[in-house]
Design an enzyme around this catalytic site. Sequence first.
Site, PDB file in Angstrom:
ATOM      1  N   HIS A   1       0.970  -0.653   0.122  1.00 26.09           N
ATOM      2  CA  HIS A   1       0.022  -0.091  -0.285  1.00 26.09           C
ATOM      3  C   HIS A   1       1.009   0.802  -0.286  1.00 26.09           C
ATOM      4  O   HIS A   1      -0.249   2.379  -0.203  1.00 26.09           O
ATOM      5  CB  HIS A   1      -0.945   0.047   1.396  1.00 26.09           C
ATOM      6  CG  HIS A   1      -0.466   0.316   2.191  1.00 26.09           C
ATOM      7  ND1 HIS A   1       0.189  -0.681   2.950  1.00 26.09           N
ATOM      8  CD2 HIS A   1      -0.355   1.585   3.100  1.00 26.09           C
ATOM      9  CE1 HIS A   1       0.589  -0.244   4.068  1.00 26.09           C
ATOM     10  NE2 HIS A   1       0.853   1.371   4.513  1.00 26.09           N
TER      11      HIS A   1
HETATM   12  C1  UD1 Z   1      -2.191   6.133   5.562  1.00 24.64           C
HETATM   13  C2  UD1 Z   1      -0.423   7.155   6.039  1.00 24.64           C
HETATM   14  C3  UD1 Z   1       0.491   5.602   5.788  1.00 24.64           C
HETATM   15  C4  UD1 Z   1      -0.045   4.120   6.400  1.00 24.64           C
HETATM   16  C5  UD1 Z   1      -1.905   3.989   5.527  1.00 24.64           C
HETATM   17  C6  UD1 Z   1      -2.124   2.834   6.520  1.00 24.64           C
HETATM   18  C7  UD1 Z   1      -0.727   8.834   5.601  1.00 24.64           C
HETATM   19  C8  UD1 Z   1       0.473   9.825   4.668  1.00 24.64           C
HETATM   20  N1  UD1 Z   1       0.107   7.451   5.007  1.00 24.64           N
HETATM   21  O1  UD1 Z   1      -2.123   5.673   4.363  1.00 24.64           O
HETATM   22  O2  UD1 Z   1       1.410   6.285   6.768  1.00 24.64           O
HETATM   23  O3  UD1 Z   1       0.786   3.382   6.649  1.00 24.64           O
HETATM   24  O4  UD1 Z   1      -2.942   4.926   5.927  1.00 24.64           O
HETATM   25  O5  UD1 Z   1      -2.659   1.591   5.907  1.00 24.64           O
HETATM   26  O6  UD1 Z   1      -1.112   9.536   6.150  1.00 24.64           O
HETATM   27  N2  UD1 Z   1      -9.379   4.986   0.543  1.00 24.64           N
HETATM   28  C9  UD1 Z   1     -10.540   4.375   0.248  1.00 24.64           C
HETATM   29  N3  UD1 Z   1     -11.076   4.603   1.384  1.00 24.64           N
HETATM   30  C10 UD1 Z   1     -10.595   4.820   2.923  1.00 24.64           C
HETATM   31  C11 UD1 Z   1      -8.949   5.217   3.413  1.00 24.64           C
HETATM   32  C12 UD1 Z   1      -8.567   5.086   1.462  1.00 24.64           C
HETATM   33  O7  UD1 Z   1     -10.646   4.475  -0.612  1.00 24.64           O
HETATM   34  O8  UD1 Z   1     -11.252   4.141   3.506  1.00 24.64           O
HETATM   35  C13 UD1 Z   1      -8.309   5.899  -1.016  1.00 24.64           C
HETATM   36  C14 UD1 Z   1      -8.779   7.114  -0.956  1.00 24.64           C
HETATM   37  O9  UD1 Z   1      -8.759   7.336  -2.234  1.00 24.64           O
HETATM   38  C15 UD1 Z   1      -7.380   6.929  -0.714  1.00 24.64           C
HETATM   39  C16 UD1 Z   1      -5.950   7.063  -0.980  1.00 24.64           C
HETATM   40  O10 UD1 Z   1      -7.254   5.485  -0.063  1.00 24.64           O
HETATM   41  O11 UD1 Z   1      -6.853   8.443  -0.797  1.00 24.64           O
HETATM   42  C17 UD1 Z   1      -5.062   6.657   0.461  1.00 24.64           C
HETATM   43  O12 UD1 Z   1      -5.127   7.009   1.577  1.00 24.64           O
HETATM   44  P1  UD1 Z   1      -4.790   8.028   2.751  1.00 24.64           P
HETATM   45  O13 UD1 Z   1      -5.354   7.674   3.665  1.00 24.64           O
HETATM   46  O14 UD1 Z   1      -3.833   9.355   2.095  1.00 24.64           O
HETATM   47  O15 UD1 Z   1      -3.512   7.090   2.845  1.00 24.64           O
HETATM   48  P2  UD1 Z   1      -3.334   5.593   3.145  1.00 24.64           P
HETATM   49  O16 UD1 Z   1      -2.339   4.897   1.096  1.00 24.64           O
HETATM   50  O17 UD1 Z   1      -3.923   4.867   2.957  1.00 24.64           O
HETATM   51  N1  UDP Z   2      -4.188  -5.151   8.611  1.00 27.13           N
HETATM   52  C1  UDP Z   2      -5.346  -5.571   8.391  1.00 27.13           C
HETATM   53  N2  UDP Z   2      -6.591  -5.904   7.645  1.00 27.13           N
HETATM   54  C2  UDP Z   2      -5.834  -5.906   6.686  1.00 27.13           C
HETATM   55  C3  UDP Z   2      -4.377  -5.439   6.497  1.00 27.13           C
HETATM   56  C4  UDP Z   2      -3.519  -5.183   7.320  1.00 27.13           C
HETATM   57  O1  UDP Z   2      -6.158  -5.977   9.937  1.00 27.13           O
HETATM   58  O2  UDP Z   2      -5.786  -6.679   5.146  1.00 27.13           O
HETATM   59  C5  UDP Z   2      -3.574  -4.819  10.174  1.00 27.13           C
HETATM   60  C6  UDP Z   2      -1.934  -5.748  10.493  1.00 27.13           C
HETATM   61  O3  UDP Z   2      -2.483  -6.928  10.915  1.00 27.13           O
HETATM   62  C7  UDP Z   2      -1.168  -5.054  10.920  1.00 27.13           C
HETATM   63  C8  UDP Z   2      -1.311  -3.460  10.059  1.00 27.13           C
HETATM   64  O4  UDP Z   2      -2.883  -3.568   9.759  1.00 27.13           O
HETATM   65  O5  UDP Z   2      -1.393  -4.652  12.290  1.00 27.13           O
HETATM   66  C9  UDP Z   2      -0.768  -2.674   9.520  1.00 27.13           C
HETATM   67  O6  UDP Z   2      -1.470  -1.680   8.849  1.00 27.13           O
HETATM   68  P1  UDP Z   2      -0.940  -0.780   7.493  1.00 27.13           P
HETATM   69  O7  UDP Z   2      -0.136  -2.127   6.623  1.00 27.13           O
HETATM   70  O8  UDP Z   2      -2.628  -0.366   6.709  1.00 27.13           O
HETATM   71  O9  UDP Z   2      -0.189   0.580   7.339  1.00 27.13           O
HETATM   72  P2  UDP Z   2       1.404   0.587   8.211  1.00 27.13           P
HETATM   73  O10 UDP Z   2       1.670  -0.469   9.502  1.00 27.13           O
HETATM   74  O11 UDP Z   2       2.652   0.707   6.924  1.00 27.13           O
HETATM   75  O12 UDP Z   2       1.993   1.902   8.789  1.00 27.13           O
END
Ligand code: UD1
Ligand code: UDP
Length: 383
Positions: A206
Amino acid sequence: MKIISVVGARPQFIKAAMVSSALREHPELTEVLIHTGQHYDRNMSQVFLDELRLPEPAYNLRIGSGDHGSQTGRMMEAIEDVLVNEGPDWVLVYGDTNSTLAGALAACKLGIPVAHIEAGVRSFDRRMPEEINRVVTDHVSDLLLAPTAVAVENLRREGISGKSVRIVGDVMYDAVLHFGCRAESDNDILQRLGLERGKYILFTLHRAENTDDVERFELVMDAVQQISKSVTVVFPVHPRTRNAFGQSHLQYLDKRHLLLLEPVSYIEMLRLERNARVIATDSGGVQKEAFFYQVPCVTLREQTEWVELVEMGWNRLAPPLDVESIVSAVQQSFGRTGDTARQPYGNGRAAQQIVKAILEPRALGQLSQQAVEPGTDRASLVA
Ligand code: UD1
Ligand code: UDP
């Protein structure tokens, strides 16, 4: 004492579940939870609140998605209103997301003390939005709650040793210990998907640097497709990655042995992790969970914040530069083990250490000096 916790993204709900529960052990503490709404799909947000029994947030700011500046700015504005209204003694922020940064900036500008959980974690790659969030948050925080000795050393190098740095362990380890048994008894995801222990690869992706560059994303997915020819690949797809699929030809992937899933719940994820043959990921949290379950991990990045895992042999970096190197990194990880003697993430009571640190802020000046002294035994710092 009133504490405001700011959460908004999936991993923060998991971390906050542990800390929130530790806060509730102290009747003198009141926690007010703010959900920024950064993550909002049911399976990225509410599922975790329900499953991990996190208290319903007092405020859901419903900020949603957006470019970094507008998302962070809108969060700051809304968080500021809540802070002015609630007048907390502390603001607690988690990790490295835009919700973390917004909470820390809004609080520090109002003169409210900020405690940062997962302080000092660094990739040393400022192209990552998370790295900017970490550095800025650490530099405006009053209490730096570092998960590891490496994080404490990173802070010292940035001149933060004089602040209230404290090594507390990693709340994600607490969470795996706490919820892990439910993962084995309380869900049937393996049966539902027809999976057997040790017979599949668990894959997640991601990071913006892997998904937003179409060429790189397709290269990684070509590698995954190739791996799936010899072993089943289970891939819960993050919404950012789902969007990337929409922009590439990969909707035509051969899915016979590649299970594309919606994001799964935490308990389901733990079960998938524990029983996987190898985990391939670019997630920070998933790298650590692989280690907690002693499953070999391949990290699809140039570097990792969790360098201990590479040193200990449990994690191997496979920068996504060509298909062959990813495929061979995964294949060479079959059966690989690492050092089992070290536990760099604390003793499973990080949440209690965090609460203790918040309750005893004045003691922390001395502890921070001790924590950064070269050669200090890390274990002696975790009470
Ligand atoms: C964010 C964090 C990242 C973290 C990740 C955990 C920042 C800059 N990044 O990344 O550090 O590892 O969360 O998962 O804060 N979207 C949906 N539904 C949702 C959420 C997001 O459709 O519920 C889509 C939207 O199109 C959005 C994109 O995902 O633009 C990215 O979401 P965003 O929260 O900006 O960043 P993450 O990649 O989720
Ligand atoms: N996780 C989850 N469901 C999923 C993928 C990840 O519950 O489908 C959990 C995972 O076990 C871990 C956390 O989400 O505890 C990690 O989140 P993510 O990978 O989104 O973000 P990061 O840790 O890289 O910030």
